[in-house]
Design an enzyme around this catalytic site. Structure first.
Site: not given
Length: 152
Positions: A66-67
């Protein structure tokens, strides 16, 4: 030295996290990053959810990255989270996720963002490293693995 050396710190390594779903995992890391980056936890969760809404950041094999790009962030920052129980993350292989590497980068860090994501993806694509991270119980050792991966 590699692209990951300065991203990880011992206080951003969370083993045996109790989150039961994506929302709980994002909330937990939002709190973690808020303390570190002087940002609002809700804003961080919003950036992560906005990216996830475009498509799952799960790679398969039980891992996800996740970014997001974050307005006001000065330097890239990352966290390693190993969940006590795997959660659904809409992975391409259908496998639940138990290892998450969260990455936040400054809003304008496009090239740097891609380079770091590439390095993390390569690290998590290495089956031996992935197994080592999954089985390691020491935050210090996990941090060392992440910081030195790919170094000669």
């Amino acid at each position: 030295m590699n692209a990951l050396t300065d991203l990880f710190a011992l206080d951003r390594i969370a083993l045996n996290n109790l989150s039961k779903n994506r929302a709980e995992a994002f909330a937990a890391v939002g709190q973690l990053f808020a303390k570190q980056a002087d940002l609002e936890a809700e804003a961080i969760v919003g950036f992560l959810n906005a990216r996830e809404d475009l498509g799952s950041t799960a790679l398969g094999a039980g891992v996800a990255i996740p970014h997001g790009r974050v307005k006001g962030l000065k330097q890239p920052i990352a966290a390693f989270v190993k969940l006590q129980e795997p959660i659904d993350f809409s992975a391409p292989d259908g496998e639940a996720v138990s290892i998450l590497i969260f990455l936040l980068v400054p809003e304008k860090a496009t090239q740097q963002h891609l380079e770091i994501l590439s390095s993390i993806a390569q690290l998590l694509s290495d089956q031996d490293t992935r197994k080592l991270l999954a089985s390691e119980g020491s935050p210090e050792k996990v941090c060392e693995i992440l910081q030195t991966w790919g170094s000669a």
